[in-house]
Scaffold this active site. Structure first.
Site, short mmCIF file in Angstrom:
data_model
loop_
_atom_site.label_atom_id
_atom_site.label_comp_id
_atom_site.label_asym_id
_atom_site.label_seq_id
_atom_site.Cartn_x
_atom_site.Cartn_y
_atom_site.Cartn_z
CD GLU A 152 41.24 37.84 49.36
OE1 GLU A 152 41.32 37.83 48.01
OE2 GLU A 152 41.80 38.37 50.21
CB ALA B 239 40.51 40.56 42.16
N GLY C 263 40.71 36.33 45.16
CA GLY C 263 39.49 37.22 45.47
C GLY C 263 38.23 35.94 45.73
CD GLU D 125 45.24 36.68 46.37
OE1 GLU D 125 45.77 35.60 46.69
OE2 GLU D 125 44.08 37.16 46.58
#
Ligand code: CAA
Length: 260
Positions: free
Chosen positions: A114, A65, A111, A134
């Site tokens: 993910e 992200a 992310g 994270e």
């Protein structure tokens, strides 16, 4: 039309490349919106049988992200909306009657991993590095990464990877079953295309049913999943493609699928 992704079509194949080189293809909100729009476009295109998702450039699939956007989150409600944002994309991928392959061509972190885990199948280049770092940012994976990983590698290995934030090589990811194949970087996209075409050329109703069964089955007790299997199997035996596939086998010729 798109600013943060590239979307190409090659006959029955679509290739979506996340393209934010200045941030190693990190996913900001605008990019996630564009991925959602592109997947809607592909889902509605009956000529497309398979979608490959990759990262533009040679260094990264997706480096997570966008950390600067997360840094500017001002409330837990906004944080929750950020977490929800990519789950919509995963729902689109799951609902699509087409296979989605992540071609991991470099860093797939946070992310990024993910996003890859939300695809049906993952292939990686030998230089890829995967991880969920994270915890080093004061976070947990917010786009299903810990939970999807848990279903692949088991609870203890998922805890190890999520709580250490350790980056692993493509070969280690292959050993753990996180990726299904590893290729030299220069061969990755050609191999991903081959795989997409192999699946895309199989009986379309059967591959769609297999995807549906395995997606739903992973969330059901075995007994219920077996009932779904029986219903889907029964449905397929009544299709023209099943008649064609079995007849072609008996006549020693290649089947021609109608998707009916
Ligand atoms: N968000 C925003 N920008 C990022 C980014 C990210 N996730 N990852 C890299 N960048 C930017 C860097 O800030 C840098 O920008 P500038 O040139 O403007 O300084 C540029 O991309 C190149 O990165 P580096 O200089 O750091 O490149 P490197 O080769 O030294 O390191 C890396 C590469 C190891 C991937 C490192 O960039 C890195 O650790 N990135 C962050 C990975 C990460 O923690 N991802 C998880 C994000 S949180 C998340 O994903 C939450 C969630 O579950 C929803």
């Amino acid at each position: 039309m798109y600013e943060n992704i590239l979307l190409e079509r090659e006959d029955s194949l679509a290739i979506l490349s996340v393209n934010r080189p200045k941030a190693l293809n990190a996913l900001n909100a605008a990019t996630i919106r564009e991925i959602g729009q592109a997947i809607d476009e592909i889902a509605a295109d009956s000529a497309i049988r398979a979608l490959i998702i990759t990262g533009a450039g040679e260094k990264a699939f997706v480096a997570g992200a966008d950390i600067s956007e997360i840094n500017h989150i001002t409330s837990s409600m906004q944080g929750m909306q950020t977490s929800q944002s990519l789950h919509g994309v995963f729902d689109q991928i799951a609902a699509m009657n087409k296979v989605t392959i992540a071609a991991i061509n470099g860093y797939a972190l946070g992310g990024g991993l993910e996003l890859a885990l939300g695809c049906d199948i993952r292939v990686a280049s030998t230089n890829a590095q995967l991880g969920l770092p994270e915890v080093n940012l004061g976070l947990i994976p917010g786009w299903g990464g810990a939970l999807r990983l848990q279903r692949i590698v088991g609870t203890s290995m998922a805890k190890y990877l999520v709580m250490t934030g350790e980056r692993i090589s493509a070969d280690e990811a292959l050993r753990l079953g996180i990726v299904q194949k590893v290729y030299p970087a220069e061969e990755l996209m050609a191999e991903a295309r081959k795989l997409a075409l192999t699946i895309g050329n199989n009986a379309p109703l059967a591959t769609a049913a297999a995807k549906r069964l395995l997606n739903a089955g992973s969330e059901m007790p075995l007994r219920d999943a077996i009932q779904l299997e029986q219903a889907l199997f029964g449905h397929l035996t009544a299709t023209e493609d099943c008649k064609e596939g079995t007849t072609a086998f008996l006549e020693r010729r290649k089947p021609e699928w109608q998707g009916k």
